[in-house]
Design a protein around this motif. Structure first.
Motif, PDB file in Angstrom:
ATOM      1  N   PHE A 283       0.844  -1.200   0.000  1.00 37.18           N
ATOM      2  CA  PHE A 283       0.000   0.000   0.000  1.00 37.18           C
ATOM      3  C   PHE A 283       0.880   1.251   0.000  1.00 37.18           C
ATOM      4  CE2 PHE A 283      -2.281  -3.422   2.159  1.00 37.18           C
ATOM      5  CZ  PHE A 283      -3.470  -3.459   1.453  1.00 37.18           C
ATOM      6  N   PRO A 284       1.711   1.420  -1.036  1.00 38.40           N
ATOM      7  CA  PRO A 284       2.650   2.548  -1.049  1.00 38.40           C
ATOM      8  C   PRO A 284       1.972   3.911  -1.117  1.00 38.40           C
ATOM      9  CG  PRO A 284       2.583   1.478  -3.197  1.00 38.40           C
ATOM     10  CD  PRO A 284       1.805   0.605  -2.265  1.00 38.40           C
ATOM     11  N   ASP A 285       0.748   3.969  -1.647  1.00 39.38           N
ATOM     12  CA  ASP A 285       0.052   5.250  -1.778  1.00 39.38           C
ATOM     13  C   ASP A 285      -0.759   5.609  -0.538  1.00 39.38           C
ATOM     14  OD1 ASP A 285       1.047   5.497  -4.366  1.00 39.38           O
ATOM     15  OD2 ASP A 285      -0.659   4.405  -5.231  1.00 39.38           O
TER      16      ASP A 285
ATOM     17  N   GLN B 177      -2.081   6.055   8.096  1.00 41.16           N
ATOM     18  CA  GLN B 177      -3.038   4.969   7.865  1.00 41.16           C
ATOM     19  C   GLN B 177      -2.335   3.615   7.838  1.00 41.16           C
ATOM     20  OE1 GLN B 177      -5.977   5.523   4.743  1.00 41.16           O
ATOM     21  NE2 GLN B 177      -5.883   7.751   4.972  1.00 41.16           N
ATOM     22  N   ARG B 178      -1.114   3.583   7.289  1.00 40.56           N
ATOM     23  CA  ARG B 178      -0.349   2.330   7.311  1.00 40.56           C
ATOM     24  C   ARG B 178      -0.022   1.944   8.756  1.00 40.56           C
ATOM     25  NH1 ARG B 178       2.800   4.471   2.824  1.00 40.56           N
ATOM     26  NH2 ARG B 178       4.577   4.721   4.247  1.00 40.56           N
ATOM     27  N   ALA B 179       0.357   2.928   9.555  1.00 40.25           N
ATOM     28  CA  ALA B 179       0.664   2.647  10.961  1.00 40.25           C
ATOM     29  C   ALA B 179      -0.576   2.122  11.696  1.00 40.25           C
ATOM     30  CB  ALA B 179       1.195   3.905  11.647  1.00 40.25           C
ATOM     31  N   GLN B 180      -1.747   2.684  11.384  1.00 40.74           N
ATOM     32  CA  GLN B 180      -2.979   2.220  12.020  1.00 40.74           C
ATOM     33  C   GLN B 180      -3.325   0.808  11.566  1.00 40.74           C
ATOM     34  OE1 GLN B 180      -4.759   3.878  14.485  1.00 40.74           O
ATOM     35  NE2 GLN B 180      -5.724   1.856  14.629  1.00 40.74           N
TER      36      GLN B 180
ATOM     37  N   PHE C  48      -0.534  -7.183  -5.195  1.00 49.07           N
ATOM     38  CA  PHE C  48      -0.502  -5.805  -4.711  1.00 49.07           C
ATOM     39  C   PHE C  48       0.700  -5.047  -5.292  1.00 49.07           C
ATOM     40  CE2 PHE C  48      -3.248  -7.472  -1.237  1.00 49.07           C
ATOM     41  CZ  PHE C  48      -4.272  -6.549  -1.337  1.00 49.07           C
ATOM     42  N   GLY C  49       0.948  -5.253  -6.595  1.00 49.12           N
ATOM     43  CA  GLY C  49       1.999  -4.515  -7.277  1.00 49.12           C
ATOM     44  C   GLY C  49       3.393  -5.083  -7.112  1.00 49.12           C
TER      45      GLY C  49
END
Length: 313
Positions: free
Chosen positions: A71-73, A78-81, A220-221
């Motif tokens: 989820f690079p974008d 939000q990534r931390a959550q 996921f890319g």
């Protein structure tokens, strides 16, 4: 009625030795937790997950790397959550093992619904099926829930603790509707079970490195080392592939197992194309509750481009 596959993991008197008392105590604790109100269990699970996240720096790092790669974008906050939510879901899965491993069919049905079971029911006559699911914080509930309506054949990895291995095997076969094989027994028993009319329950998403049964496919890319085992089993047995997953709603404490329609033109004869389609189906299911995928596994340790292991720290 089909004859149940005989147990290959018998109880041993050595399990009564004092060195296993800690494991027995854990079983007793999980059994006791099962009777708490669901909201209490979910809160306890979240606390356990928080403790694991704060105390296990290695697993926290792996989860952070995986989520950043996939989820690079997504904003960093939000990534931390998502990392926090993942460990809380993981904790809930752990404290709910009493329900999953010792709960009655009636009790499990009270907290788990199945959607899309008609796709399995359509496997009548000579039509065979493989339900592919993925390593999530709810994977054990997924398999147990399906046993309420269909005979299965599956395999499990042997645990180093022989008592725990016996208990897991016993819990997964307690409804007498599954042939559970150990991984070292190979695929012959899986194919035999499918040919007997059982639905195969299979998790194909582990990274076993580069080999003759591995192809690289997008996930996921990222290029991910993906087993072609499902394609091979489907080709030999003539079975169709049905993606499935189980999710937990932490607010209600209820589970939902979802089974999707069979993939068209699978196997296609092209292992890379098949792997890409499996990974695409996996992405679709994961995205509905992405925090519940097991991000603490090193899904990208095998790199197609020769780059170093992304988990080094």
């Amino acid at each position: 009625m089909r004859k149940h596959h005989p147990s290959t993991e018998p109880f041993r008197l050595q399990f009564l030795h004092w060195k296993y008392w800690g494991t027995w105590s854990l079983f007793a604790l999980l059994w006791a937790v099962m009777w708490l109100p669901r909201k209490w269990i979910m809160k306890l699970g979240a606390l356990v997950g928080d403790q694991i996240r704060m105390r296990n720096a290695k697993r926290r790092h792996i989860a952070e790397v995986n989520i950043r790669l996939c989820f690079p974008d997504l904003p960093a906050a939000q990534r931390a959550q998502m990392v926090i939510d993942h460990f809380r879901c993981y904790g809930c899965g752990l404290v709910d093992m009493g329900l999953i491993m010792m709960g009655t069919r009636t009790r499990i049905a009270k907290y788990c619904e199945i959607r899309g079971f008609e796709h399995i029911e359509a496997l009548s006559g000579s039509r065979k099926g493989i339900v592919i699911t993925y390593h999530t914080t709810t994977q054990d509930m997924c398999g147990i829930s399906l046993l309420s309506g269909v005979d299965l054949v599956s395999m499990m990895k042997r645990d180093k603790n022989p008592l725990l291995n016996w208990f897991i095997y016993r819990s997964r076969t307690r409804y007498k509707r599954i042939n559970m094989l150990m991984r070292e027994q190979g695929l012959r028993g899986i194919i035999a079970g499918i040919n007997q009319g059982r639905v195969c329950y299979f998790l194909p998403d582990e990274d076993f490195g580069v080999g003759r049964h591995t192809v690289f496919a997008p996930f996921f890319g990222q290029q991910r080392a993906t087993l072609n085992t499902v394609s091979r089993i489907a080709k030999i047995s003539g079975a169709v592939i049905l993606p499935g997953i189980c999710r937990l709603n932490r607010q209600t404490g209820r589970y939902c197992t979802t089974v999707l329609p069979a993939l068209d033109n699978f196997p296609s004869g092209d292992y890379a194309q098949d792997a890409a389609r499996m990974n695409q189906a996996m992405e679709k299911l994961i995205l509905e509750m992405p925090e519940q995928y097991l991000w603490t596994f090193r899904w990208f340790r095998t790199r197609a481009d020769g780059k170093p292991d992304p988990y080094e720290w």
